[in-house]
Write a protein that holds these residues in place. Structure first.
Motif, PDB file in Angstrom:
ATOM      1  N   LEU A 193      -8.973  -8.209 -15.544  1.00 25.22           N
ATOM      2  CA  LEU A 193      -7.652  -7.713 -15.915  1.00 25.22           C
ATOM      3  C   LEU A 193      -7.788  -6.220 -16.149  1.00 25.22           C
ATOM      4  CD1 LEU A 193      -4.677  -8.182 -16.704  1.00 25.22           C
ATOM      5  CD2 LEU A 193      -5.481  -8.573 -19.057  1.00 25.22           C
ATOM      6  N   GLU A 194      -7.004  -5.425 -15.429  1.00 21.15           N
ATOM      7  CA  GLU A 194      -7.182  -3.975 -15.503  1.00 21.15           C
ATOM      8  C   GLU A 194      -5.839  -3.258 -15.549  1.00 21.15           C
ATOM      9  OE1 GLU A 194      -7.768  -2.299 -11.121  1.00 21.15           O
ATOM     10  OE2 GLU A 194      -9.137  -3.981 -11.529  1.00 21.15           O
ATOM     11  N   TRP A 195      -5.854  -2.094 -16.199  1.00 17.88           N
ATOM     12  CA  TRP A 195      -4.710  -1.179 -16.203  1.00 17.88           C
ATOM     13  C   TRP A 195      -5.225   0.222 -15.898  1.00 17.88           C
ATOM     14  CZ3 TRP A 195      -4.018   3.292 -18.907  1.00 17.88           C
ATOM     15  CH2 TRP A 195      -2.759   3.897 -18.801  1.00 17.88           C
ATOM     16  N   THR A 196      -4.571   0.929 -15.000  1.00 25.23           N
ATOM     17  CA  THR A 196      -4.931   2.305 -14.681  1.00 25.23           C
ATOM     18  C   THR A 196      -3.677   3.166 -14.662  1.00 25.23           C
ATOM     19  OG1 THR A 196      -4.739   1.935 -12.281  1.00 25.23           O
ATOM     20  CG2 THR A 196      -6.911   1.593 -13.282  1.00 25.23           C
ATOM     21  N   GLY A 197      -3.842   4.409 -15.035  1.00 23.91           N
ATOM     22  CA  GLY A 197      -2.752   5.367 -15.001  1.00 23.91           C
ATOM     23  C   GLY A 197      -3.259   6.741 -14.600  1.00 23.91           C
ATOM     24  N   ASN A 198      -2.528   7.414 -13.720  1.00 30.95           N
ATOM     25  CA  ASN A 198      -2.883   8.759 -13.275  1.00 30.95           C
ATOM     26  C   ASN A 198      -1.626   9.617 -13.238  1.00 30.95           C
ATOM     27  OD1 ASN A 198      -5.888   8.633 -12.187  1.00 30.95           O
ATOM     28  ND2 ASN A 198      -4.873   6.761 -11.523  1.00 30.95           N
ATOM     29  N   GLY A 199      -1.719  10.811 -13.807  1.00 33.45           N
ATOM     30  CA  GLY A 199      -0.584  11.708 -13.823  1.00 33.45           C
ATOM     31  C   GLY A 199      -1.003  13.149 -13.595  1.00 33.45           C
ATOM     32  N   THR A 217       1.751   7.633 -12.182  1.00 30.42           N
ATOM     33  CA  THR A 217       1.665   6.329 -11.519  1.00 30.42           C
ATOM     34  C   THR A 217       0.828   5.393 -12.380  1.00 30.42           C
ATOM     35  OG1 THR A 217       1.845   7.318  -9.318  1.00 30.42           O
ATOM     36  CG2 THR A 217       0.933   5.102  -9.451  1.00 30.42           C
ATOM     37  N   GLN A 218       1.311   4.165 -12.569  1.00 27.49           N
ATOM     38  CA  GLN A 218       0.598   3.175 -13.375  1.00 27.49           C
ATOM     39  C   GLN A 218       0.488   1.869 -12.598  1.00 27.49           C
ATOM     40  OE1 GLN A 218       1.607   3.383 -17.817  1.00 27.49           O
ATOM     41  NE2 GLN A 218       3.489   4.187 -16.904  1.00 27.49           N
ATOM     42  N   ASN A 219      -0.701   1.275 -12.673  1.00 27.35           N
ATOM     43  CA  ASN A 219      -0.965  -0.004 -12.012  1.00 27.35           C
ATOM     44  C   ASN A 219      -1.543  -0.982 -13.022  1.00 27.35           C
ATOM     45  OD1 ASN A 219      -0.262   1.135  -9.509  1.00 27.35           O
ATOM     46  ND2 ASN A 219      -2.359   1.802  -9.124  1.00 27.35           N
ATOM     47  N   MET A 220      -1.118  -2.219 -12.919  1.00 25.64           N
ATOM     48  CA  MET A 220      -1.738  -3.307 -13.675  1.00 25.64           C
ATOM     49  C   MET A 220      -2.089  -4.412 -12.695  1.00 25.64           C
ATOM     50  SD  MET A 220      -0.435  -5.414 -17.032  1.00 25.64           S
ATOM     51  CE  MET A 220      -0.736  -3.997 -18.086  1.00 25.64           C
ATOM     52  N   GLN A 221      -3.330  -4.916 -12.796  1.00 21.33           N
ATOM     53  CA  GLN A 221      -3.801  -5.874 -11.806  1.00 21.33           C
ATOM     54  C   GLN A 221      -4.595  -6.997 -12.469  1.00 21.33           C
ATOM     55  OE1 GLN A 221      -6.008  -5.831  -7.423  1.00 21.33           O
ATOM     56  NE2 GLN A 221      -6.375  -4.140  -8.814  1.00 21.33           N
ATOM     57  N   LYS A 238      -0.848  -7.348  -8.266  1.00 18.24           N
ATOM     58  CA  LYS A 238      -0.839  -5.979  -8.787  1.00 18.24           C
ATOM     59  C   LYS A 238       0.604  -5.533  -9.014  1.00 18.24           C
ATOM     60  CE  LYS A 238      -3.417  -2.798  -6.803  1.00 18.24           C
ATOM     61  NZ  LYS A 238      -3.843  -1.731  -5.846  1.00 18.24           N
ATOM     62  N   ARG A 239       0.833  -4.935 -10.173  1.00 19.85           N
ATOM     63  CA  ARG A 239       2.135  -4.363 -10.520  1.00 19.85           C
ATOM     64  C   ARG A 239       2.041  -2.842 -10.441  1.00 19.85           C
ATOM     65  NH1 ARG A 239       4.685  -2.086 -14.918  1.00 19.85           N
ATOM     66  NH2 ARG A 239       6.852  -2.711 -15.338  1.00 19.85           N
ATOM     67  N   ILE A 240       2.967  -2.203  -9.715  1.00 13.97           N
ATOM     68  CA  ILE A 240       2.929  -0.765  -9.472  1.00 13.97           C
ATOM     69  C   ILE A 240       4.223  -0.131  -9.965  1.00 13.97           C
ATOM     70  CG2 ILE A 240       2.670   1.042  -7.721  1.00 13.97           C
ATOM     71  CD1 ILE A 240       1.417  -1.126  -5.909  1.00 13.97           C
ATOM     72  N   LEU A 299      10.244   5.035  -8.972  1.00 11.69           N
ATOM     73  CA  LEU A 299       9.999   3.956  -8.018  1.00 11.69           C
ATOM     74  C   LEU A 299      10.289   2.607  -8.667  1.00 11.69           C
ATOM     75  CD1 LEU A 299       8.709   3.496  -5.104  1.00 11.69           C
ATOM     76  CD2 LEU A 299       6.613   2.930  -6.354  1.00 11.69           C
ATOM     77  N   PRO A 300      11.050   1.738  -8.001  1.00 11.01           N
ATOM     78  CA  PRO A 300      11.258   0.404  -8.561  1.00 11.01           C
ATOM     79  C   PRO A 300       9.916  -0.312  -8.755  1.00 11.01           C
ATOM     80  CG  PRO A 300      12.726   0.799  -6.685  1.00 11.01           C
ATOM     81  CD  PRO A 300      11.749   1.927  -6.716  1.00 11.01           C
ATOM     82  N   VAL A 301       9.800  -0.990  -9.884  1.00 10.27           N
ATOM     83  CA  VAL A 301       8.576  -1.744 -10.123  1.00 10.27           C
ATOM     84  C   VAL A 301       8.374  -2.743  -8.992  1.00 10.27           C
ATOM     85  CG1 VAL A 301       7.426  -3.367 -11.655  1.00 10.27           C
ATOM     86  CG2 VAL A 301       8.722  -1.453 -12.608  1.00 10.27           C
ATOM     87  N   THR A 302       7.185  -2.678  -8.382  1.00  7.17           N
ATOM     88  CA  THR A 302       6.931  -3.515  -7.209  1.00  7.17           C
ATOM     89  C   THR A 302       5.632  -4.278  -7.396  1.00  7.17           C
ATOM     90  OG1 THR A 302       6.712  -3.468  -4.791  1.00  7.17           O
ATOM     91  CG2 THR A 302       5.690  -1.677  -6.002  1.00  7.17           C
ATOM     92  N   LEU A 303       5.519  -5.383  -6.687  1.00  9.46           N
ATOM     93  CA  LEU A 303       4.334  -6.235  -6.759  1.00  9.46           C
ATOM     94  C   LEU A 303       3.619  -6.251  -5.414  1.00  9.46           C
ATOM     95  CD1 LEU A 303       5.628  -9.346  -8.746  1.00  9.46           C
ATOM     96  CD2 LEU A 303       4.367  -7.367  -9.619  1.00  9.46           C
ATOM     97  N   GLN A 304       2.311  -6.299  -5.497  1.00  5.20           N
ATOM     98  CA  GLN A 304       1.458  -6.464  -4.324  1.00  5.20           C
ATOM     99  C   GLN A 304       0.541  -7.651  -4.603  1.00  5.20           C
ATOM    100  OE1 GLN A 304      -0.184  -2.731  -3.126  1.00  5.20           O
ATOM    101  NE2 GLN A 304      -1.468  -3.576  -1.521  1.00  5.20           N
ATOM    102  N   LYS A 305       0.503  -8.604  -3.702  1.00  5.36           N
ATOM    103  CA  LYS A 305      -0.243  -9.839  -3.940  1.00  5.36           C
ATOM    104  C   LYS A 305      -1.099 -10.164  -2.725  1.00  5.36           C
ATOM    105  CE  LYS A 305       3.720 -11.922  -4.422  1.00  5.36           C
ATOM    106  NZ  LYS A 305       4.655 -10.801  -4.456  1.00  5.36           N
TER     107      LYS A 305
END
Length: 774
Positions: A393-399, A419-423, A445-447, A475-481
């Motif tokens: 379980l991970e969370w990353t953020g870059n700005g 940009t923030q990702n949770m996976q 993954k949530r972006i 950006l609308p919250v989007t999912l990648q699976k």
């Protein structure tokens, strides 16, 4: 805690904590003169000794290998792993050693450059691969090379020691990897990796399984910078780098996979290191928190600003980074690892810089702030001796925030993006039979992204006017699976097959696609293997690409097809020669231009090449490699547009590197490189528009910069004192002080004649480094 005591001549003497190694664990209350002399002699010997401890596991299943023998080559010292796969070797004189791990049914693994320091415990981890049944024509020999069962070719592995001693890298892992065949040279000013004609954003970087989107300081997706890794080399256990044909467990990248594995903390004592070099000042600590918990932590502060200030440069870049890991084993078969990192980059400029890009030459004010962080939790569950599950379980953020302008208006141009990702991802590895290994997994993954960019009107050197604009977009919250399945099948002692299939979906692009992969290895002899690989790869548009313009929401994923063939021959356990031929066909490439923020999928192209490598791991006091690459990489911006050479196309690239351990205290490293120049667009003349002169460009990338040549040298010296060790190095980049061209830009004089100016790589650059271990 009070130290143990003994009585001699009516005086009470204190013993150091390791006295039990001498007395056999008995409390000694009185001692004779002869006994005291013998004790003092033993204490002097013990004071210059250290310990090696570690673990041994099955490379595929992660199961502890009880009974595995670990020996120090050239000595009688060694140990056998216990039921938990753990081992300890005591009373080792300070120095460097090669360890050998062997067990029936497994290949022998050799680990060179294991450094033992006084009073310290050195951690070592072995992963042994099960071997097929031996035949007379196919035998198993010991090896210094770690070969993954999932990736049969285009793979390289390096230890922390190899990274830190590589000349021309300043102990940075990304710079060290630029010596690998197939990795294009971007010059010493950048640590970006260009792999087999791909773009620098096509490389997947993993930190203990956590996806890192921005692994370099001063690096942005739309700017080709990237000075140094955000990962301190003191934290690295080893790295694995796959330059093509990687298996189905890795997705959403077209070119390569780069996995950094962080070392675990020491289980028995605390260690402390202090390091000072051009890369920065850092403090390192690791040790036990309890009987089944350990930690490792490093904090680093860059010192570029101090050096650039002394050199009188107008920009003083500063950076910080911090990386930590806590490992806990709550029960047998369970391991939890918590990983976290943070980095911060900032820079300020108050004058123009003539030898940099358009914005630096035009404006005299700039502020730059980049930041990023990540937190990840890995749960490894060993359910039996045939397999394990890994859940992350991970969370990353870059700005980033930046402003560029003039003294009277410093924020004419700017950026403010996050940009923030949770996976959540999980995979299972299971040995279904002695000849088949299965691996399957899935992820979600949530972006999310916030984007703000503004620019004033600008005029290019060709006279084209770009109007002013501002773009604010969430950006609308989007999912990648997605999910994958792969296998490693050995139907015979000679043949290995690695089929795999990956399935991914992306909500924002509306896509669902399959990515099949296949690898094959055939042992011609016990030393020679013929390998082949084929696969389909996809990469989704980034959050930044979607956000730059509303029309970019129509973007789809790019696609690449890898085809690789190669042959590997082991000349000896520590030396191999490898030749690989590859092609990479690209479809739906992201196509951009200098005049708008619109990105399309109209691009296409290909890369092809031949790589020949002679590599010798460190043994008998020598490590060396010679790598030659011939390659060609071309692109098209649209279906009806002409082909042109890719910006990083280098037709020839030759790199020779050697490291010689001259004595226990001295080490010498040399690296030489000769490469063709990168393509560039020529200027054919000038034209006058609105009373000003502008250049007229020729065919895109139809010319080339001069050949790139450099010679780097490094000298290491170590000192051992009572209770601590000091390591020093002197590294000199571009020893011959050659002017290597990175770019040209043009300005027209009053008569309209184009005047070419050069952006050059670093001149001769010496740097010192110090590392103290306590």
């Amino acid at each position: 805690m009070a130290l143990p005591e003994l009585e001699y001549g009516g005086r009470v003497l204190a013993l150091p904590p390791f006295y039990k190694h001498i007395t056999g664990g008995f409390q000694v209350k009185q001692i004779s003169r002869a006994g005291l002399c013998l004790l003092c002699l033993n204490l002097m010997v013990m004071a210059r000794q250290g310990t090696i401890e570690g673990t041994v596991t099955d490379a595929a299943t992660g199961y502890p290998l009880s009974g595995c023998n670990i020996m120090i080559k050239g000595s009688k010292l060694g140990a056998a792993a216990d039921r938990n796969g753990e081992f300890v070797i005591d009373h080792i004189a300070a120095g460097r050693y090669t360890l050998e791990a062997s067990m029936i049914g497994y290949g022998i693994v050799l680990k060179p450059e294991i450094t033992v320091e006084m009073h310290r415990v050195t951690q070592v981890h072995f992963e042994l691969s099960a071997q097929a049944i031996h035949t007379e024509s196919v035998s198993v020999t010991d090896s210094y090379f770690n070969q993954s069962s999932d990736a049969l070719m285009s793979g390289y592995d390096f230890s922390s020691r190899e990274i830190r001693s590589s000349p021309g890298s300043a102990e940075d892992v990304f710079r060290m990897l630029k010596s690998i065949p197939g990795v294009g040279t971007t010059g010493s000013k950048s640590a970006n990796l260009i792999v087999r004609g791909g773009d620098r954003n096509e490389n997947l970087t993993l930190l203990d399984g956590i996806e890192i989107s921005s692994p370099l300081h001063f690096s942005r997706e739309d700017m080709s910078m990237g000075v140094i890794s955000i990962v301190d080399p003191a934290m690295i256990r080893n790295v694995e780098f796959l330059t093509g044909g990687f298996p189905a467990e890795y997705g959403d990248r077209l070119s390569s996979v780069f996995e950094l594995k962080i070392k675990d903390g020491n289980r028995t004592q605390f260690n402390h290191d202090i390091n000072l070099s051009m890369a920065g000042f850092n403090a390192f600590m690791d040790g036990p928190l309890s009987g089944n918990t350990n930690m490792v932590l490093t904090v680093r502060r860059g010192v570029f600003d101090l050096f650039t200030k002394m050199m009188g440069r107008s920009v003083q870049p500063r950076y910080w980074d911090m990386l930590g890991k806590v490992t806990w084993q709550p029960a047998t078969g369970h391991q939890l690892s918590l990983i976290g990192f943070y980095y911060l980059d900032d820079a300020e400029r108050r004058e123009k810089m003539e030898d940099h890009g358009d914005l630096a030459r035009k404006f005299d004010r700039m502020t730059w702030n980049d930041y990023g962080s990540a937190v990840g939790l890995n749960w490894r569950y060993l359910f039996n001796d045939r397999g394990f599950a890994m859940t992350t379980l991970e969370w990353t953020g870059n700005g980033n925030e930046s402003k560029i302008g003039y003294a009277v208006n410093p924020d004419l141009n700017g950026d403010d993006n996050l940009t923030q990702n949770m996976q959540l991802k999980s995979q299972i590895s299971y040995r279904a039979a002695d000849w088949i290994m299965l691996k399957t997994g899935a992820y979600i993954k949530r972006i999310s992204s916030d984007y703000d960019r503004w620019r004033e009107a600008d005029t290019l050197q060709t006279g084209f006017v770009i109007p002013a604009y501002r773009r604010i977009y969430q950006l609308p919250v989007t999912l990648q699976k997605g999910a994958f399945v792969q296998a490693s099948v050995r139907p015979s002692a000679r043949l290995t097959l690695n089929p795999g299939l990956r399935f991914d979906t992306h909500d924002l692009t509306g896509e669902s696609y399959l990515s099949p992969r296949l690898g094959m290895g055939f042992h011609l002899t016990g030393r020679t293997t013929l390998n082949a690989s084929w696969g389909i790869y996809h990469q989704a548009p980034s959050a930044l690409a979607f956000s730059r313009d509303g029309r970019n929401l129509a973007l789809k994923s790019s696609k690449a097809e890898h085809r690789i063939m190669g042959i590997e021959h082991r000349l000896s356990p520590d030396m191999r020669v490898v030749m690989e031929l590859y092609t990479k066909d690209l479809e739906r490439c992201f196509s951009t231009n200098d005049t708008t923020n619109v990105i399309t999928n109209d691009g296409s192209g290909f890369s092809r090449g031949v790589e020949i490598t002679l590599q010798k791991k460190m043994s008998r006091n020598l490590m060396a490699s010679v790598a030659y690459t011939w390659s060609e990489s071309k692109r098209k911006e649209g279906p009806d547009d002409p082909e042109f050479y890719f910006d990083y196309d280098r037709r020839h690239n030759l790199i020779a590197m050697g490291v010689w351990q001259m004595s226990e205290k001295w080490r010498l490293g040399i690296k030489a490189q000769a490469a063709s120049g990168n393509p560039c667009t020529p200027v054919n003349g000038s034209t006058q528009l609105f009373g000003e002169w502008f250049v007229v460009e020729g065919e895109k990338n139809a010319a080339r910069f001069p050949d790139y040549q450099t010679l780097d040298v490094r000298v290491d010296r170590s000192f051992r004192f009572s209770g601590w060790t000091l390591n020093m190095y002197l590294e000199v980049w571009n020893l011959l002080n050659r002017e290597n061209v990175l770019d040209y830009y043009y300005e027209c004089d009053a008569a309209g004649t184009p005047v070419r100016k050069t952006v050059a790589d670093f001149p001769i650059m010496p740097m010192l480094g110090f590392n103290a271990q306590f």
